[in-house]
Each structure stands twice: as C-alpha cells, then as structure tokens.
Design a protein around this motif. Structure first.
Motif: not given
Ligand code: ATP
Ligand code: MG
Length: 446
Positions: A30, A156, A159, A162, A165, A169
C-alpha cells in the motif's frame, strides 16, 4: 514501480529458491504504491513456520508469533515478519481468532485481510496481486472492507478503529457501506482490550485527517470515550465561541503537532466543560474551573485506556492548566515556569494557540497576539539567571542548611521552601552565597 530493499529481496529469493511462494504484503505494498517509504516489510509465504525457519536457518529468528504462523527474521535492515498463508479460525467475542488454519494459496490469505488497500501483494516480477480492487480504492482514497462489512467488523471489532486510523493517517474517506457498518457495530468495541483500543486511538489522533475523522465518526469515538459525548452540539452561549464544544475540540486537535501528548491533550482539554457550564444573568455561558475538572475526568479516561503514566500525567497537567490566567509579569512567568517546568510550559503555549484556532478572525488575532506576549515573557524568564524550577534545583541543599545550625527535621524543608519562593519571585539569585545569606537572615528572624 517500487521494489523491496535488498535485505527483503534476499529473504524472498531464499524462500522461492526452496520452492515456496513468497510475497511482500499489506502495508508495505500500500505504502509503496502511494510512493511512500514503507515503515516495515511484512512477507507472506506458502512455507509453514518450521519450513521458513529451516530455509532461513542462517538468520537470527524469533518465534514469538508462531502460533499465528509468524516467524520474525532479524536482518541487517531490521526485523521482517514472515507469515504463512492462513485463514482465520472461529472468532470469539469479536476479538482475534484463537486458532488459525494454514492454507496453500495466497488467495485465501488475501480474503482474511481487513481493507482492500491492505489486501495486496507484490509478485516476483513486480506485478501487483490485487483481488479486491485495492489499487482503485487507493487511487480514489477510499477505505473499504474486504467482503461484507458487518461480517468483518463482527469477526474483529478492532477493525472499526483500524478503518478510522487508516482514514486519518492516509487522509482517506471510508466507503459508505463500510462507514455505516462501522458506526452501526460500534458497541462491539466494548469487547476489545483497552490497550489495543488506545493504540488505535493514538493512531487516529496523530494522522493528518484526525479532526475530520473525529467529526465524521463521533459516535464511534464516544463509544470508546463516553465522557466526550456531552460535547456534541453543546451550545456554549458565549460570543467568544462560535462552535459547539465538540466541533471546537476536533479543530483544536488539528491545530497542534501530530504527536500523542499534544493531540490527546486537545482531544480531552474541554472534557470538563459540560459539567462546569452555567449562564450568568445576561445569559452568557461560562465554564469556571473546567480545567481542573477536565484533568480529573481525563485522568480516569486515560487510566481506563491503560495509557502509560508519563503521557497521562503530562496530558492531565496541561488540561488542568489550559485555562489558567496566563502570566502578565516577569514574576508570574517565573512562577509558572517553576511550577510546571520548561517542557510543559512550551507544550502549554501550543495548547493555548490551538485552543483559539477556531475563534472568529478578529478575536483569534487578538488572542494570538496576547499569547505571543506571554510567550515572550516566559522566554525572558527562562533566559534569566540560573533558572530554578523546584526545591531540588536550588543552588543549596539540606546539608547546607543543617550546616547553619538548624535542627534536623521539618525546619530544614521550610527554609528550603522559603528560599525557593524567593528565587521564583526573583528576590534572590539561585546562587550559593546569596542563598546562604538569606537563609541566615531567615533563621535570625525565626
Ligand atoms: P502500518 O503501516 O500501520 O503497520 P499495516 O497495513 O502494515 O499498517 P499492520 O497492523 O501492520 O498494518 O498489519 C499488517 C497487515 O495485516 C495489514 O495490512 C492487513 O492486511 C493485515 N491485518 C492486520 N490487522 C488485521 C485485522 N485486525 N484484520 C484483518 N487484517 C489485518
Ligand atoms: Mg505493518
């Protein structure tokens, strides 16, 4: 086109020469496609952990992640994690799977990954293995779940954070179905270990898209920190404040350096406001004491999130002091420096500036000019002779006081305190002889 560095290339070649497929995967692909330097290189391979270890027997290897199929290789370029292709077994309580199953092919491994932009691998000829449209989403700046968002967040719940995030970011948006599912499933975050939640929260806060993500996903943030929820839509009824408290908070976050302490401080700086709100006879809103109150609430939040002590203490100190009356005189400046220390004062000044980032133009300019004055005053106080920030940094100590004939006991501390006050006030320089002189005078007066 980007290629792995030689220390990674060597590992790939060793695995491939032994007959095992091997690929750089996830974040490094990525970041590489975005033209950024990857922070680390994760590899995936058809080799089982014991086979990976046999092929790379010449390296120092760590087996800490072996239950999940990960062998860490210590190379000259740093540690590289090599994980066997796997699918994740049954999920318990919306947390990480207990068991994983190794699989022979890359495709199944890709399907377990969280987001399309994280589900790409780099093939031996530089080709990108991209089964879920990751490159397209990367180009469009979109975070999208691999597969059904409700299922993936249900497996989960970490995530969910995430997704926020990466949105912060990479400064990406979250694809609408993924975004709606993240908000809808936010209660599942209650099952996630607080330290993992906190690590993601810090990641969200320190990204370039922090303020926007906090505004767009406020319900998710409030699930993790319910103490902030009362800020949303809170009308401050004060002409100095043009936004509701939460909008102000998110803008203040963006206005400080993207590091944990300043960003956590701005996130929580007004957490005490709703509890301290009152309107005066003219109907204007005030929040007296909200710094003190906020520090108390923030302390509880950061303890709950298992924040390290140094960060928690500094953040709370800054919150407690963010609404103090700033120093107007050299004496007050010296006192503030003595009380907080240089480092915290420097951070506090940054908080003051960030706190007025969303003020109306003229108010903002006036506030910033005032802060410039305070900063100058503090800089002068700091540059003054032998700055002294606590009793410990006095040029005399307990032994010197005892040597003047004081009885061992609390009297020694009282004399030192008095000397410290005098130094802080600029009444005496922080030098041995003048301090002893003053101590003698004090003792004569006792
Ligand atoms: P960073 O640059 O922050 O390390 P990253 O993408 O490498 O970003 P990691 O947390 O290091 O993120 O995870 C590496 C890869 O493992 C991810 O790119 C993703 O493919 C996969 N992954 C990590 N955590 C999860 C998870 N909770 N669910 C699904 N896949 C995950
Ligand atoms: Mg990584």
């Amino acid at each position: 086109m980007f290629a792995p560095p030689p220390y990674v290339q060597k590992l790939l070649e060793a695995l491939r020469a032994a007959g095992f497929a091997a690929y750089p995967v996830g974040g490094c692909v990525r970041d590489g496609l975005m033209g950024r330097e990857p922070s680390d290189w994760d590899l995936c391979t058809a080799a089982r952990p014991e086979q990976t270890m046999a092929v790379l027997a010449g390296y120092r290897l760590l087996e800490t992640g072996i239950k999940h199929g990960t062998v860490t290789v210590l190379t000259e370029g740093g540690p590289v994690e090599i994980t066997t292709f796997r699918t994740d077994g049954a999920y318990r309580d919306h947390r990480r799977p207990e068991h994983v199953a190794f699989v022979p092919d890359l495709e199944a491994d890709m399907a377990r990954r969280d987001f399309t932009v994280n589900a790409m691998a780099l093939g031996p000829d530089g080709e990108i293995v991209d089964l879920y449209g990751g490159q397209e989403d990367l180009a469009a700046g979109v975070v999208r779940c691999v597969g059904e968002p409700d299922v993936r967040f249900g497996e989960d719940a970490l995530r969910i954070l995430r997704a926020l995030r990466f949105a912060s970011r990479l400064d990406f948006s979250i694809e609408p179905a993924t975004a709606a599912s993240a908000v809808k499933n936010r209660a599942l975050l209650d099952d996630i270990a607080r330290e993992r939640v906190f690590a993601e929260l810090k990641g969200i806060l320190t990204g370039p898209g922090a303020g926007r993500v906090l505004r767009e996903y406020a319900p998710v943030i409030f699930r993790v920190i319910p103490e902030l929820a009362a800020q949303a839509g809170f009308d401050q009824k004060n002409p100095n404040h043009i936004h509701d408290i939460w909008t102000h908070t998110t803008m203040a976050v963006d206005a400080v350096a993207p590091e944990s302490v300043p960003r956590l401080t701005m996130l929580l700086h007004d957490v005490g406001k709703p509890a301290c709100f009152f309107t005066d006879e003219k109907g204007v809103g005030h929040f007296y004491g909200h710094g003190e109150k906020g520090a108390e609430i923030a302390d509880g939040i950061l303890r709950r999130l298992r924040c390290d002590n140094a960060t928690r203490e500094r953040v709370c100190l800054l919150i407690q002091n963010h609404d103090i009356k700033p120093p107007q005189t050299p004496k007050a400046a010296r006192r503030l420096l003595a009380r907080l220390g240089q480092d915290a004062v420097r951070q506090l000044i940054a908080c003051w500036r960030a706190d007025c980032a969303d003020r109306a133009g003229t108010v903002r300019a006036r506030n910033l000019a005032l802060i410039d004055d305070w900063e100058k005053l503090l800089a002068e106080a700091q540059a003054g002779p032998a700055p002294c920030f606590s009793v410990k940094s006095l040029a005399v100590n307990g032994r010197d006081i005892l040597a003047l004939g004081v009885e061992p006991g609390p009297a020694v501390g009282r004399v030192l305190e008095a000397l410290f006050e005098a130094v802080s006030d600029g009444a005496v320089p922080n030098e041995k002889e003048p301090l002893l002189e003053m101590a003698r005078a004090l003792l004569r007066g006792l």
